[in-house]
Design a protein around this motif. Structure first.
Motif, PDB file in Angstrom:
ATOM      1  N   SER A  91      45.733  57.475  -6.822  1.00  0.00           N
ATOM      2  CA  SER A  91      44.434  57.932  -6.344  1.00  0.00           C
ATOM      3  C   SER A  91      44.061  57.239  -5.042  1.00  0.00           C
ATOM      4  N   SER A  92      44.272  55.940  -5.001  1.00  0.00           N
ATOM      5  CA  SER A  92      43.969  55.175  -3.791  1.00  0.00           C
ATOM      6  C   SER A  92      44.840  55.625  -2.624  1.00  0.00           C
ATOM      7  N   ASP A  93      46.115  55.812  -2.871  1.00  0.00           N
ATOM      8  CA  ASP A  93      47.029  56.258  -1.817  1.00  0.00           C
ATOM      9  C   ASP A  93      46.661  57.649  -1.302  1.00  0.00           C
ATOM     10  N   LEU A  94      46.300  58.548  -2.211  1.00  0.00           N
ATOM     11  CA  LEU A  94      45.919  59.897  -1.792  1.00  0.00           C
ATOM     12  C   LEU A  94      44.668  59.871  -0.922  1.00  0.00           C
ATOM     13  N   LYS A  95      43.719  59.020  -1.264  1.00  0.00           N
ATOM     14  CA  LYS A  95      42.503  58.906  -0.450  1.00  0.00           C
ATOM     15  C   LYS A  95      42.857  58.411   0.944  1.00  0.00           C
ATOM     16  N   GLY A  96      43.794  57.458   1.022  1.00  0.00           N
ATOM     17  CA  GLY A  96      44.228  56.957   2.315  1.00  0.00           C
ATOM     18  C   GLY A  96      44.937  58.010   3.136  1.00  0.00           C
ATOM     19  N   PRO A 121      45.578  61.141   9.453  1.00  0.00           N
ATOM     20  CA  PRO A 121      45.633  61.769  10.780  1.00  0.00           C
ATOM     21  C   PRO A 121      44.473  61.346  11.689  1.00  0.00           C
ATOM     22  N   LEU A 122      43.299  61.185  11.129  1.00  0.00           N
ATOM     23  CA  LEU A 122      42.145  60.757  11.932  1.00  0.00           C
ATOM     24  C   LEU A 122      42.327  59.327  12.434  1.00  0.00           C
ATOM     25  N   ARG A 123      42.828  58.463  11.565  1.00  0.00           N
ATOM     26  CA  ARG A 123      43.038  57.064  11.941  1.00  0.00           C
ATOM     27  C   ARG A 123      44.116  56.943  13.011  1.00  0.00           C
ATOM     28  N   VAL A 124      45.218  57.626  12.829  1.00  0.00           N
ATOM     29  CA  VAL A 124      46.312  57.549  13.801  1.00  0.00           C
ATOM     30  C   VAL A 124      45.878  58.152  15.143  1.00  0.00           C
ATOM     31  N   ALA A 125      45.101  59.212  15.115  1.00  0.00           N
ATOM     32  CA  ALA A 125      44.613  59.815  16.364  1.00  0.00           C
ATOM     33  C   ALA A 125      43.758  58.817  17.144  1.00  0.00           C
ATOM     34  N   GLN A 126      42.878  58.100  16.452  1.00  0.00           N
ATOM     35  CA  GLN A 126      42.035  57.106  17.120  1.00  0.00           C
ATOM     36  C   GLN A 126      42.864  55.940  17.645  1.00  0.00           C
ATOM     37  N   GLY A 185      51.236  62.797  20.726  1.00  0.00           N
ATOM     38  CA  GLY A 185      50.554  61.614  21.246  1.00  0.00           C
ATOM     39  C   GLY A 185      51.568  60.513  21.467  1.00  0.00           C
ATOM     40  N   GLY A 186      51.169  59.498  22.210  1.00  0.00           N
ATOM     41  CA  GLY A 186      52.078  58.427  22.562  1.00  0.00           C
ATOM     42  C   GLY A 186      52.295  57.372  21.501  1.00  0.00           C
ATOM     43  N   GLY A 187      51.579  57.462  20.402  1.00  0.00           N
ATOM     44  CA  GLY A 187      51.758  56.509  19.317  1.00  0.00           C
ATOM     45  C   GLY A 187      50.817  55.327  19.402  1.00  0.00           C
TER      46      GLY A 187
END
Length: 163
Positions: A17-22, A27-32, A73-75
């Motif tokens: 459950s915790s992993d699924l929430k993460g 995608p939003l976190r990596v984009a930022q 994106g550049g990573g």
């Protein structure tokens, strides 16, 4: 398969459950993080005490064209060479407060490492040089902190090596 299609899992339901929430916000976190990494790469490239910046989406990266074809994106990683070698790189990294020194990269928090003494320490100096890893290279894994705070922290580290 998506995370929801994995059926044979030995993890507890709490862990799953915790992993699924993460995964939902990944995608939003990596984009930022990617946006911040790009800004940091450009900031570092303007500094006189930085010899080289490696970030795949910068025009001066040796494989920028390929990166743009293959990636959106550049990573989140930025590598850069500090003039003055290992001593200057250590001085910069040790002055950082928000960005933490670590052997591991890839977190929600910004982390920095010195590849020549961590991830690539077992290679000979010649082998590291062939890979483009100088004694002054630092690798920065950009986290989710505010970009202005990260730039201020890096600015303090850069100021330390000017003195």
């Amino acid at each position: 398969k998506t995370a929801y299609e994995i059926k044979e899992c030995d993890w507890s339901s709490d862990v799953c459950s915790s992993d699924l929430k993460g995964l939902e916000t990944l995608p939003l976190r990596v984009a930022q993080q990617t946006k911040s990494a790009s800004l940091i790469a450009d900031f570092l490239a303007e500094q006189k005490s930085i010899a080289r910046v490696l970030y795949p989406f910068r025009k001066d990266h040796p494989q920028a064209e390929l990166a743009h074809k293959q990636m959106t994106g550049g990573g989140t990683l930025v590598s850069f060479d500090v003039l003055g070698g290992k001593a200057a790189a250590f001085k910069l990294a040790n002055k950082l407060e928000l960005i933490k020194i670590s052997n591991n990269l890839g977190d929600a928090k910004s982390l920095i490492t010195h590849p020549a003494t961590t991830t690539h320490q077992r290679l000979t100096p010649e082998a590291r040089a062939a890979l483009g890893i100088s004694e002054g290279m630092l690798r920065l894994s950009v986290g989710l902190e505010d970009i202005e705070d990260l730039l201020e922290d890096l600015g303090a580290g850069l100021a330390a090596i000017k003195n």
